[in-house]
Every structure is written in C-alpha cells, then in structure tokens.
Design a protein around this motif. Structure first.
Motif, PDB file in Angstrom:
ATOM      1  N   PRO A 244     -31.852  34.848  36.303  1.00 61.54           N
ATOM      2  CA  PRO A 244     -30.796  34.208  36.624  1.00 61.54           C
ATOM      3  C   PRO A 244     -29.543  35.017  37.193  1.00 61.54           C
ATOM      4  CG  PRO A 244     -31.291  33.621  34.224  1.00 61.54           C
ATOM      5  CD  PRO A 244     -32.454  34.723  34.801  1.00 61.54           C
ATOM      6  N   GLU A 245     -29.672  36.350  36.690  1.00 64.14           N
ATOM      7  CA  GLU A 245     -28.541  37.085  37.378  1.00 64.14           C
ATOM      8  C   GLU A 245     -28.844  37.438  38.926  1.00 64.14           C
ATOM      9  OE1 GLU A 245     -28.872  37.709  33.228  1.00 64.14           O
ATOM     10  OE2 GLU A 245     -30.492  37.840  34.648  1.00 64.14           O
ATOM     11  N   VAL A 246     -30.038  37.655  39.670  1.00 64.02           N
ATOM     12  CA  VAL A 246     -30.333  37.572  40.994  1.00 64.02           C
ATOM     13  C   VAL A 246     -30.139  36.219  41.394  1.00 64.02           C
ATOM     14  CG1 VAL A 246     -31.983  38.096  42.608  1.00 64.02           C
ATOM     15  CG2 VAL A 246     -31.701  39.545  40.392  1.00 64.02           C
ATOM     16  N   GLY A 247     -30.410  35.078  40.936  1.00 61.89           N
ATOM     17  CA  GLY A 247     -30.215  33.894  41.231  1.00 61.89           C
ATOM     18  C   GLY A 247     -28.640  33.494  41.611  1.00 61.89           C
ATOM     19  N   GLU A 248     -27.858  33.875  40.521  1.00 58.55           N
ATOM     20  CA  GLU A 248     -26.339  33.906  40.742  1.00 58.55           C
ATOM     21  C   GLU A 248     -25.852  34.664  41.880  1.00 58.55           C
ATOM     22  OE1 GLU A 248     -22.271  33.867  38.289  1.00 58.55           O
ATOM     23  OE2 GLU A 248     -24.050  34.622  37.273  1.00 58.55           O
ATOM     24  N   HIS A 249     -26.404  35.947  41.970  1.00 58.36           N
ATOM     25  CA  HIS A 249     -26.280  36.785  43.303  1.00 58.36           C
ATOM     26  C   HIS A 249     -26.483  35.997  44.516  1.00 58.36           C
ATOM     27  CE1 HIS A 249     -25.519  40.447  45.694  1.00 58.36           C
ATOM     28  NE2 HIS A 249     -26.840  40.242  45.912  1.00 58.36           N
ATOM     29  N   ILE A 250     -27.705  35.570  44.703  1.00 55.22           N
ATOM     30  CA  ILE A 250     -28.063  34.787  45.863  1.00 55.22           C
ATOM     31  C   ILE A 250     -26.951  33.813  46.118  1.00 55.22           C
ATOM     32  CG2 ILE A 250     -29.963  33.402  46.772  1.00 55.22           C
ATOM     33  CD1 ILE A 250     -32.170  35.122  45.181  1.00 55.22           C
ATOM     34  N   MET A 251     -26.855  32.889  45.096  1.00 65.50           N
ATOM     35  CA  MET A 251     -25.754  32.032  45.279  1.00 65.50           C
ATOM     36  C   MET A 251     -24.862  32.156  46.074  1.00 65.50           C
ATOM     37  SD  MET A 251     -26.451  28.963  42.128  1.00 65.50           S
ATOM     38  CE  MET A 251     -25.549  27.826  42.968  1.00 65.50           C
ATOM     39  N   HIS A 252     -24.519  33.667  45.614  1.00 61.46           N
ATOM     40  CA  HIS A 252     -22.901  34.126  46.131  1.00 61.46           C
ATOM     41  C   HIS A 252     -22.982  34.165  47.483  1.00 61.46           C
ATOM     42  CE1 HIS A 252     -20.236  33.789  42.662  1.00 61.46           C
ATOM     43  NE2 HIS A 252     -21.161  34.360  41.764  1.00 61.46           N
ATOM     44  N   ILE A 253     -24.026  34.970  48.144  1.00 59.06           N
ATOM     45  CA  ILE A 253     -23.955  35.580  49.436  1.00 59.06           C
ATOM     46  C   ILE A 253     -24.938  34.665  50.345  1.00 59.06           C
ATOM     47  CG2 ILE A 253     -24.143  37.744  48.531  1.00 59.06           C
ATOM     48  CD1 ILE A 253     -27.149  38.209  48.970  1.00 59.06           C
ATOM     49  N   ALA A 254     -25.432  33.371  49.763  1.00 60.12           N
ATOM     50  CA  ALA A 254     -26.350  32.684  50.716  1.00 60.12           C
ATOM     51  C   ALA A 254     -25.511  32.174  51.713  1.00 60.12           C
ATOM     52  CB  ALA A 254     -27.226  31.884  49.928  1.00 60.12           C
ATOM     53  N   GLY A 255     -24.281  31.600  51.430  1.00 61.11           N
ATOM     54  CA  GLY A 255     -23.722  30.535  52.288  1.00 61.11           C
ATOM     55  C   GLY A 255     -24.196  29.278  52.262  1.00 61.11           C
ATOM     56  N   LEU A 256     -23.845  28.340  53.278  1.00 59.21           N
ATOM     57  CA  LEU A 256     -24.269  27.056  53.200  1.00 59.21           C
ATOM     58  C   LEU A 256     -25.643  26.911  53.629  1.00 59.21           C
ATOM     59  CD1 LEU A 256     -21.074  25.520  55.347  1.00 59.21           C
ATOM     60  CD2 LEU A 256     -21.542  25.613  52.657  1.00 59.21           C
ATOM     61  N   LYS A 257     -26.512  27.176  52.460  1.00 55.24           N
ATOM     62  CA  LYS A 257     -28.047  27.074  52.879  1.00 55.24           C
ATOM     63  C   LYS A 257     -28.738  25.924  51.630  1.00 55.24           C
ATOM     64  CE  LYS A 257     -29.084  31.497  54.812  1.00 55.24           C
ATOM     65  NZ  LYS A 257     -27.723  31.905  54.907  1.00 55.24           N
ATOM     66  N   LYS A 258     -29.688  25.494  51.751  1.00 53.29           N
ATOM     67  CA  LYS A 258     -30.450  24.780  50.482  1.00 53.29           C
ATOM     68  C   LYS A 258     -31.008  25.963  49.832  1.00 53.29           C
ATOM     69  CE  LYS A 258     -32.363  20.904  51.398  1.00 53.29           C
ATOM     70  NZ  LYS A 258     -33.298  19.845  51.923  1.00 53.29           N
ATOM     71  N   LEU A 259     -30.869  25.584  48.548  1.00 57.30           N
ATOM     72  CA  LEU A 259     -31.552  26.654  47.479  1.00 57.30           C
ATOM     73  C   LEU A 259     -32.316  25.926  46.429  1.00 57.30           C
ATOM     74  CD1 LEU A 259     -28.106  28.370  46.698  1.00 57.30           C
ATOM     75  CD2 LEU A 259     -29.886  29.440  48.154  1.00 57.30           C
ATOM     76  N   THR A 260     -33.539  26.359  46.478  1.00 56.47           N
ATOM     77  CA  THR A 260     -34.260  26.046  45.382  1.00 56.47           C
ATOM     78  C   THR A 260     -34.714  27.392  44.328  1.00 56.47           C
ATOM     79  OG1 THR A 260     -35.532  24.515  46.392  1.00 56.47           O
ATOM     80  CG2 THR A 260     -36.625  25.292  44.648  1.00 56.47           C
ATOM     81  N   MET A 261     -34.363  27.166  43.106  1.00 52.58           N
ATOM     82  CA  MET A 261     -34.298  28.646  42.152  1.00 52.58           C
ATOM     83  C   MET A 261     -35.152  28.196  40.899  1.00 52.58           C
ATOM     84  SD  MET A 261     -30.878  30.337  42.669  1.00 52.58           S
ATOM     85  CE  MET A 261     -30.297  30.970  44.306  1.00 52.58           C
ATOM     86  N   GLU A 262     -36.026  28.851  40.554  1.00 49.07           N
ATOM     87  CA  GLU A 262     -36.696  28.947  39.403  1.00 49.07           C
ATOM     88  C   GLU A 262     -36.450  30.384  38.363  1.00 49.07           C
ATOM     89  OE1 GLU A 262     -38.355  29.529  36.196  1.00 49.07           O
ATOM     90  OE2 GLU A 262     -40.263  30.078  37.466  1.00 49.07           O
ATOM     91  N   LEU A 263     -35.314  30.026  37.511  1.00 46.63           N
ATOM     92  CA  LEU A 263     -34.704  31.375  36.903  1.00 46.63           C
ATOM     93  C   LEU A 263     -35.178  31.761  35.636  1.00 46.63           C
ATOM     94  CD1 LEU A 263     -31.372  30.391  38.388  1.00 46.63           C
ATOM     95  CD2 LEU A 263     -33.274  31.873  39.480  1.00 46.63           C
ATOM     96  N   GLY A 264     -36.192  31.340  35.137  1.00 49.76           N
ATOM     97  CA  GLY A 264     -36.739  31.532  33.764  1.00 49.76           C
ATOM     98  C   GLY A 264     -36.313  30.704  32.741  1.00 49.76           C
ATOM     99  N   SER A 265     -36.846  31.316  31.376  1.00 50.66           N
ATOM    100  CA  SER A 265     -36.424  30.357  30.074  1.00 50.66           C
ATOM    101  C   SER A 265     -36.881  31.106  29.048  1.00 50.66           C
ATOM    102  CB  SER A 265     -37.915  29.238  30.403  1.00 50.66           C
ATOM    103  OG  SER A 265     -37.855  28.382  29.159  1.00 50.66           O
ATOM    104  N   SER A 266     -36.482  30.682  27.853  1.00 52.20           N
ATOM    105  CA  SER A 266     -36.914  30.810  26.534  1.00 52.20           C
ATOM    106  C   SER A 266     -37.687  29.787  25.746  1.00 52.20           C
ATOM    107  CB  SER A 266     -35.720  31.442  25.538  1.00 52.20           C
ATOM    108  OG  SER A 266     -34.918  30.426  25.436  1.00 52.20           O
TER     109      SER A 266
END
Length: 493
Positions: A244-266
């Motif tokens: 999730p930490e890297v996923g959130e970082h990607i969202m901050h820097i990606a700009g106006l792009k489509k995103l699909t993210m699988e970010l883990g679980s417990s």
C-alpha cells in the motif's frame, strides 16, 4: 539490493546474461545485476540493469509499439497469445525451475504457477475476441429522435506493468496478456529480485509473433526507473502489485492516468462451531504457508468460534510442526525460504512482539538466514502487528469469537479487504458474513487463497483499486469511444 539481488562485480563467465528488451532488441547496459537464490545465496544469473536514461527510450519505443498493436486485428492478437501459451508449455520445466531458483518456492508450487500463467494467457487470448461495444438509444431522449449510435472499446495506449517477487510469472501474465489482448503496448518492469521468469515470458511473446515494440522490458530500481516510468506522460495506465505504501506513492506521482492496484491483505478464515474443523485445519495448512506465506491472499488470520477454538489449534499445530522446510529444489520439502533474510528477521520480530503482548506461540521459532520455520500464534488480538498488518510470511494468527457478528467485527478490524473464507453450514451465518465482511471476494467453505484466473480479483480499502482477471482487466485497459450518427438528413422528427 532488495529481494536477494545484488550489483554484479565479478559475474560468472559461464552464465548467459539476460538483457533488457528495449526499442525492439535485446540491449546490454553498463551496469549489471546479480540474481541470487533466496535459499543459499548462490548466483543464479545476471541481468542488465537500467538506469533512468533508458526510460525515455522505452517510452518512445512503446509509442511506436502502441500504434502497431492498435492496427492488429483481434484474431491476430489472440493468435499471438495462444502461440505464447504453447511456447510456455514447451518450456514448462525451464520456467518452473527458474521460478524455484529465483523465488525460493518449492518446485511443485512453481509448476502450479507456470500452469496458471499458461491458463491466464490462454483466457486472455479468448478475451481478445470478446471486446464488445453496445448500442446507445439516443432516440429515447426528446430532441434526439434522428440520432443513432453506439460505443466501442479502444486500447488506452501504453500500459506500464509493475510486478512483484512472489508470483512473478503469473502476476506478469495477468497484466501483460490482457493489455496485449486489448491492443495496447506494454512496458514491463519486474521486481529486481525476480526478473528471470519475466524475461523468459518476453522471449516467448516475441517468438510467438508479437510486434517487437509491442513490449519493452526494463529492469531497474523502483525509486529511479519505476518512478520515472510511472510519471512519464506517454504512459496511459499503470497496473501494479505491491505494498500500500508504494501504491500510494504511485498515485501521488502518476498524474492523470488509469490505475489498477493490488496492494495486499491480511486475509482471514472464519470457522464457526458447526464447521468441519479437520477440513478447516487442512485448508489453513496449505493456504497459510504456500510460498512461505508470501501470497497476497495467504491465510494470515483465523477466527474460530470459541466452542471449536481449542480443537482447531490441536488439529492445526501438529500439521504445521510436521512440515519439512529447506531446499526448494528438494521434492520432499513443503516450504522454502522467504525472499530475503531481512524479511525473515522482520517476521521473527513481529512474532516476538506478539508474544510479549500476550499471544501464545504454539511451536519453537527457528530461523537460518531467510529460512524461517512455520509458526502458529494463538490468542492474538487486534492491535498486534501480526493481526493489523500484512505479515507476508509463514505465520497464522488465531483468535476466538463468540458468534458470527463478533467474527465479522474481527474480520473487519484491519485496513485491508482482499478476500475472506467462511466455514459454516448455517445459511443465516453465511448471509451475515457475505453482507458484513468488507472484502473484494468471499469464499464459502473455502480458504480465501482460492482463486481461478478467470474470476474478478481485487480488493477494497487498502487492498487496492480495480480488478484483475483477463475479462475485467481488458475493461480496465480500454476506454469507451462513443459514436453518434445524425440520420435525419435535415428532416423534422
């Protein structure tokens, strides 16, 4: 470097170094990376290691590749993917051995991953022929009686696929194959620790007839190469599996792009007092410790009705204690190492912290390098790291519940929501679980690790955005284009 990889200074001359695929050719770079076994640290192979200067070249190549892919017919794209699956089947043993060496999972688990990757690519090949549009009833609106139209789905353009270390081949297949099926170009950036099977996947795609610039393979650091690719204006979509930490970082820097993210679980299992506790224990034994627990939908938490709690622990603990751990190339081994010693130390520390906080460790914890013995913790409570966070290691945490309402409350007590498993034969409990647990998928009388590659897969909360599974990924990787005709010819309606 993370994930068992290291900079190559004295590369072995007997190894054939893997190169990156960029601008339609295999390309060496000034810097190389050693890929090492997580089990014993031995050198497996070396790969060309790109820096940020290669990003623009990859992006420009992908621009050209996107135009080539867009012009291919659905039948042609489908045939390329079917050919790829056939080539992978021919090289099945080579793929499986490579996965075991670089990931550290037992050979039978690697064979299962190769088989699933072939299925994933085959399903994507079928979906290439099923990209449908739909008519739009413009004449249902007053004033648009002379309008007719429809929408169609078109490729987004360039898809950046960033893949993790734990299932590098099948998770790459889940990103690359639907992207190509939809007519996109792909830039594939695998985890630095496990780039070898993904390199072989690119080899298979090219042999199958993929246009040379339909895919670019670039191996490099996430902080440099990965960030530059994510932020690049040529990239139209990012599909990412990771934390999730890297996923959130990607969202901050990606700009106006489509995103699909699988970010883990417990992921959790709920077992009520009417469940077959023997069967639940067997399911947890498999689903909690596959790939040393380094699976997004690995069973991490087990919530057991208080009437069956002691029985479940008495059934599970001997099963886990009997597991054979060691060299993943040994066919008798049930579980191999974690990806790095650093990760094994982290999980070991979390176990120790949980015990200090009141959990009971049901067996001795042993660690040798990256090899950490499988562990069961009882009496775990929310607030402990082994409950709240994603362990991603060979550990199952067990807690009691009073009833299904309490079980649902415990299941929802983390920030994740990928998949859950519920074991009960009472219909009212089943519906309470289905309606109450906040997850992307819920398995009844099955472990949360169950997944077929055709199904929609993804989570809620910090577990991600969007869905994988070839049909659903194709939808994510295409855009709607609306077409409207005026058929009135100037006539009044």
């Amino acid at each position: 470097m993370k994930g068992g990889a290291g900079r190559c200074r004295n590369c072995r001359p007997d190894l054939i170094m893997k190169k990156i695929w960029i601008e339609g050719r295999w390309t060496d770079t000034p810097e190389h990376l050693e890929v090492k076994s997580p089990y014993d640290g031995s050198l497996i192979d070396t790969v060309s290691y790109a820096d940020v200067t290669y990003v623009e070249r990859a992006a420009n190549s992908a621009r050209r590749g996107a135009e080539q892919m867009r012009r291919l017919s659905a039948a042609h794209r489908s045939e390329i993917l079917l050919n790829t699956a056939r080539i992978m089947q021919r090289r099945f043993d080579e793929f499986a051995l490579t996965l075991t060496k670089e990931v550290g999972k037992p050979l039978r688990e690697s064979q299962n991953e190769v088989d699933r990757a072939i299925q994933t690519i085959t399903i994507a090949a079928e979906e290439a022929k099923r990209i449908y549009g739909q008519t739009v009833p413009f004449d249902a609106t007053a004033g648009a009686e002379n309008k007719r139209g429809y929408y169609m789905r078109v490729p987004v353009g360039i898809v950046l696929a960033i893949t993790p270390f734990n299932a590098p081949l099948n998770l790459a297949a889940h990103k690359v194959a639907p992207a190509l099926a939809a007519g996109n170009a792909v830039i594939l950036k695998p985890a630095s620790a496990t780039p070898l099977a993904d390199t072989m996947l690119v080899e298979a795609l090219l042999e199958a007839g993929l246009p040379p610039e339909g895919i670019n393979l670039i191996i490099g650091s996430g902080s440099a190469v990965g960030d530059a690719l994510v932020a690049h204006p040529a990239v139209n979509m990012v599909t990412f599996t990771g934390s999730p930490e890297v996923g959130e970082h990607i969202m901050h820097i990606a700009g106006l792009k489509k995103l699909t993210m699988e970010l883990g679980s417990s992921s959790c299992v709920i077992a009520m007092d009417d469940a077959d506790i023997d069967a639940v224990a067997r399911k947890v034994r498999v689903a909690g410790y596959a790939n040393a627990g380094q699976v997004c939908i690995s069973v991490q938490r087990v919530i057991v009705h208080e009437k069956a709690y002691d029985k479940f622990i008495d059934k599970l603990v001997p099963m886990i204690g009997a597991m054979n751990i060691g060299d993943p190339l040994d066919e008798s081994v049930d579980m191999g190492p974690m990806i790095t010693e650093t990760e094994a130390r982290r999980v070991e520390q979390w176990i120790q912290e949980a015990v200090v906080a009141g959990a009971r460790c049901m067996m001795p914890v042993k660690r040798s390098g990256a090899l950490l013995s499988p562990t069961v913790l009882a009496d775990v409570t929310p607030g402990m790291k082994v409950w709240d966070k994603e362990v991603f290691g060979p550990l199952v945490a067990v807690a009691p519940c009073r009833d299904m309402e309490h079980a649902v409350e415990l299941a929802n007590s983390t920030t994740y929501g990928l998949q859950a498993g519920v074991f009960t034969n009472r219909l009212d409990d089943v519906w309470q679980a289905i309606e109450g647990i906040d997850v992307g998928g819920i398995m009844i009388n099955e472990a949360p690790s169950f997944r077929i590659d055709a199904m929609p897969y993804g989570g809620v909360k910090l577990s991600g955005i969007g869905r994988e599974g070839p049909r659903y990924a194709v939808e994510e990787m295409t855009d709607m284009k609306l077409v409207c005709f005026d058929i009135g010819g100037g006539r009044k309606p």
